[in-house]
Design an enzyme around this catalytic site. Structure first.
Site, PDB file in Angstrom:
ATOM      1  N   GLU A 135       0.814  -1.223   0.000  1.00  0.00           N
ATOM      2  CA  GLU A 135       0.000   0.000   0.000  1.00  0.00           C
ATOM      3  C   GLU A 135       0.844   1.268   0.000  1.00  0.00           C
ATOM      4  OE1 GLU A 135      -0.945  -2.617   1.821  1.00  0.00           O
ATOM      5  OE2 GLU A 135      -2.975  -3.044   1.131  1.00  0.00           O
ATOM      6  N   HIS A 204     -10.792  -5.092  10.498  1.00  0.00           N
ATOM      7  CA  HIS A 204     -11.398  -4.908   9.173  1.00  0.00           C
ATOM      8  C   HIS A 204     -12.689  -4.102   9.228  1.00  0.00           C
ATOM      9  CE1 HIS A 204      -8.612  -7.876   7.578  1.00  0.00           C
ATOM     10  NE2 HIS A 204      -9.111  -7.711   6.385  1.00  0.00           N
TER      11      HIS A 204
END
Lengths: 412, 428
Positions: A135, A204
């Site tokens: 990322e 998450h």
């Protein structure tokens, strides 16, 4: 995750640009029937046991087959948020070769949540670029490309993973235009599912709306319906500044009615403008993303008790549409804010401040703030339900604001 | 052949002439390097399975795929007890995960459930060599690491069911297994996130010995992560620090060739991950991750190195997952022939064959183990199913070690002292 859609057949690509509605219908029909056949075929070849890999909806094959009539009725009036996002990216890529999509599994896998379905076939691997799991790296590369006028759409598989790249988002993207004295603009979109899904626990399930919205230089959008998704994503891609585009996993598969205007390739929504989803006169309820749906359901319940709620879909978290919020509160004199994120320093806190600053004398009741519980998301389903706002929480808060008696509140 | 015949140790790396590095590498038996040079298996052949992108999909190095018939050249060193322990642990991992799939489709588990089928040799080969005090750091594919480390199947299954009796009281779930008692310290859902944490665990071990003068402290940390992680910054950052400070850690790459639907070869400019150790001064070892005895042999030496204070080792285990990335993954991109190839190399049946042909145990003895394990797994399901869900009050527990972190309420007392707090009805 993973709805496993098939690609288009070779030679049957839909031409770039506006998606004619009939063709879309045919495409959907074809892919649904072929998908179910192909999936069953593939299960047979699979090295693992076949029956247990079937998802519940597939186990009963008869249920899975949808009649033509059903599909055409559904598609003629409705569009899923997933298709709305897909078509928005598709059209903007067709219209401007500087637009490209980048992220994990956006290409060959067709997107972890199938939002980029079919785009690799159409635009090739140079413009639909699969990245390694890096990322920080690919976000920075996107930012650098944007410095030079490209228009990257960077997909985070979920926004939770954007934490790995937050330095590049805040320091490299949000601040560059200012630091360079206006020499370097960063026309980039960071998009992906944000907030709680179901059963995916603490790491998450984080909502980043308040985080990114606190940072100058960023624009933060969060769509609810298919119209929002299409109009705002197209606006975000065309925008000359970095835009955080917060989607919701649960909403991807949800269908919303769409008008012909919305399907026009020129359709675009203004950034910074909220939408009044339902007019009312007794209490204002602000929400964004999935919570708009909850607020609308709450309004339905409240109407039975004679409370008329006005529902504001914020659409844009930054810039925040202060005018629409204040005008509504001046009319209803009561405010309930709803969000899935944590309560402290949240979006609701900001809205409350906005109303206290500009419409203090209009308030007839304390502002009610509905947010996620002040705990990391628990895994156990009974605790998870307690940790995210429910429709009944909104109903209760609205009633409290209207000085109706309400039963004891649930935790947070 | 030695126990290390299936590994590769970087021989004359361009910078390996540095005497410091040579000394580090020498802790692996020199015969093994020699074996590799004369062995036909050591030829850097790439396999014939070609992917759509024209590059080899599997068989990053030939010696892990061409030696299919022979399992474990470690015959001379493994005892009957050790072999049976490995077998039992691997069988437990497989049986447990198969049960998880069933339970997931029956709606007993939620969210993302990532199964370990096919990779058992890695977890078993390493973790069974650890002491209770040694630490394991895992990923989101963590159920079997927990089992190998000794967390009871009941506690893991109950956690997956979201029950109060789970190893994290139902708060962590599939991707976040922790057990302080067993020194299993996560359970991390983000790529690369566990590596620095593991390095920190190794740091604490060295710190306790050297600064706090706990001279008996020689605990080792094993960090498990996948091929996809090895393109991530934290991996390289920690290779550097672990080597720099000579930390007692083993970095174990479970290279199952795929990061969800991204082929390792499509994502990585230099796909041989073990080669990334030597530039940092860390020995890199490549081992067949479908052969538990080879993994076990390498693990023994790597863990011993760490315990002796000789620093970290990077071990790349080439393995394969027999199921999709998670139970929600349609798994459309991996080719059937590739799957078939690896399923024919099932590490559990291979060990079974080895144990029988080497007269370490009889078929019926193994069947007794299998029966016992299946009962353990059945029992775990029954236990999990009949366990209570977490009480409502638990929602606000464990956010802080000291719940005063919730602050002071309107009555001037700490919010956690409010009776409503423990009943889960407080507004916080």
């Amino acid at each position: 995750m993973g709805c496993g859609a098939s690609r288009l057949e070779p030679g049957e690509d839909i031409p770039p640009g506006l998606l004619p509605f009939r063709r879309r219908l045919q495409e959907l029909k074809r892919s649904r029937t072929e998908e179910s056949r192909r999936r069953r075929r593939e299960r047979k070849d699979s090295i693992v046991s076949t029956t247990e890999l079937l998802r519940p909806e597939e186990r009963d094959a008869d249920d899975f087959e949808t009649t033509e009539e059903e599909i055409s009725r559904a598609v003629a009036e409705k569009m899923t948020v997933r298709d709305a996002l897909n078509s928005a990216i598709d059209e903007e890529m067709a219209a401007d070769p500087k637009v490209f999509l980048m992220g994990e599994e956006v290409g060959e896998y067709q997107g972890a949540y199938k939002v980029s379905r079919g785009l690799l076939d159409k635009y090739g691997p140079e413009r639909v670029r699969d990245t390694p799991i890096t990322e920080a790296g690919f976000t920075g590369i996107g930012v650098g490309a944007a410095y030079y006028g490209l228009k990257p759409v960077v997909e985070f598989m979920t926004f939770n993973f954007s934490m790995q790249a937050i330095d590049q988002i805040i320091n490299s993207a949000a601040k560059s235009n200012y630091m360079s004295g206006g020499q370097i603009s960063v026309p980039i979109v960071f998009r992906g599912p944000n907030g709680a899904a179901a059963g995916v626990a603490a790491q998450h399930s984080h909502c980043y709306a308040a985080w990114y919205a606190s940072c100058p230089g960023l624009k933060v959008l969060s769509p609810y319906s298919s119209e929002d998704a299409r109009g705002m994503l197209k606006a975000a891609i065309r925008d000359p500044d970095p835009v955080i585009f917060l989607e919701n996993e649960i909403l991807y598969g949800e269908s919303f009615p769409v008008s012909a205007d919305v399907l026009d390739s020129n359709f675009c929504l203004p950034i910074g403008k909220a939408m009044i989803e339902r007019e009312g006169k007794h209490v204002t309820i602000t929400a964004f993303s999935k919570m708009v749906g909850y607020a609308l359901k709450a309004a339905e319940i409240l109407s039975k008790d004679g409370i008329s709620a006005e529902i504001i879909n914020l659409r844009s978290i930054r810039p925040l549409d202060r005018d629409t919020i204040n005008a509504s509160v001046r009319k209803t004199n009561r405010l309930v804010t709803v969000e899935e994120g944590f309560p402290q320093h949240g979006v609701g806190a900001e809205i409350c401040a906005v109303v206290v600053e500009e419409s203090f004398e209009y308030l007839d009741a304390p502002v009610e703030r509905i947010a996620g519980a002040d705990v990391p998301m628990p895994y156990a389903p009974n605790l998870e339900r307690l940790a995210v706002p429910q429709v009944e929480d909104i109903v209760r808060a609205a009633k409290r604001a209207c000085y109706r008696s309400v039963p004891m509140a649930a935790a947070a | 052949m030695s126990a290390f015949s299936a590994i590769k140790i970087l021989p004359t790396h361009s910078v390996a002439s540095h005497h410091h590095r040579r000394r580090r590498l020498s802790s692996f038996p020199s015969t093994c390097a020699a074996d590799l040079f004369c062995s036909p298996l050591a030829k850097p052949i790439f396999s014939s399975f070609a992917s759509a992108s024209g590059r080899s999909v599997r068989g990053i190095s030939a010696n892990v795929v061409s030696d299919e018939k022979q399992l474990g050249s470690a015959s001379s060193v493994i005892t009957r007890e050790e072999a049976l322990d490995l077998y039992e642990d691997m069988f437990l991992g497989r049986s447990f995960e198969d049960m998880c799939a069933q339970m997931y489709y029956r709606g007993k588990m939620f969210g993302f459930v990532h199964l370990y089928n096919g990779q058992e040799a890695v977890s078993t080969g390493f973790i069974r060599l650890l002491t209770a005090r040694d630490s394991v750091v895992s990923t989101y594919r963590d159920h079997v690491h927990a089992l190998s480390k000794g967390v009871p199947a009941r506690a893991v299954m109950a956690e997956l069911f979201g029950k109060a009796t789970g190893c994290c009281r139902g708060q962590g779930g599939s991707m976040h297994m922790f057990s302080r008692e067993h020194n299993l310290i996560g359970g991390f859902a983000f790529i690369g996130e566990g590596i620095p944490v593991a390095t920190g665990a190794a740091f604490s071990s060295k710190y306790r010995r050297e600064v706090l003068k706990e001279e008996t402290c020689n605990d080792v940390t094993v960090a498990f992560f996948g091929d996809g992680t090895c393109n991530n910054g934290q991996f390289f950052e920690c290779l550097n620090m672990a080597a720099l400070w000579k930390l007692p850690i083993v970095f174990v790459v479970e290279n199952n060739l795929w990061a969800i639907g991204m082929s390792h070869l499509r994502a990585t400019s230099e796909p041989e991950i073990w080669k990334k150790g030597p530039p940092f001064g860390i020995p890199g070892v490549h081992v067949d991750g479908m052969d538990v005895l080879k993994v076990w042999g390498v693990a023994k030496e790597a863990i011993a190195r760490a315990r002796r204070g000789e620093g970290p080792t990077l071990v790349e285990c080439e393995t394969y997952r027999f199921r999709g990335h998670s139970l929600a993954d349609p798994d459309e991109l991996r080719k059937p022939d590739e799957k078939a190839h690896y399923s024919s190399r099932d590490p559990i049946s291979a060990l079974k064959k080895y144990v029988i042909t080497h007269n370490l145990a009889t078929k019926s003895e193994l069947q007794t183990i299998e029966k016992k394990i299946n009962e353990v797994v059945e029992d775990a399901v029954e236990f999990a199913d009949s366990s209570p869900p977490p009480p409502r009050s638990q929602l606000l527990e464990n956010v802080f070690a000291d719940p005063k972190g919730f602050g002071i309420g309107p009555d001037g007392k700490y919010r956690c002292e409010d009776p409503g707090f423990t009943q889960g009805t407080a507004q916080v």
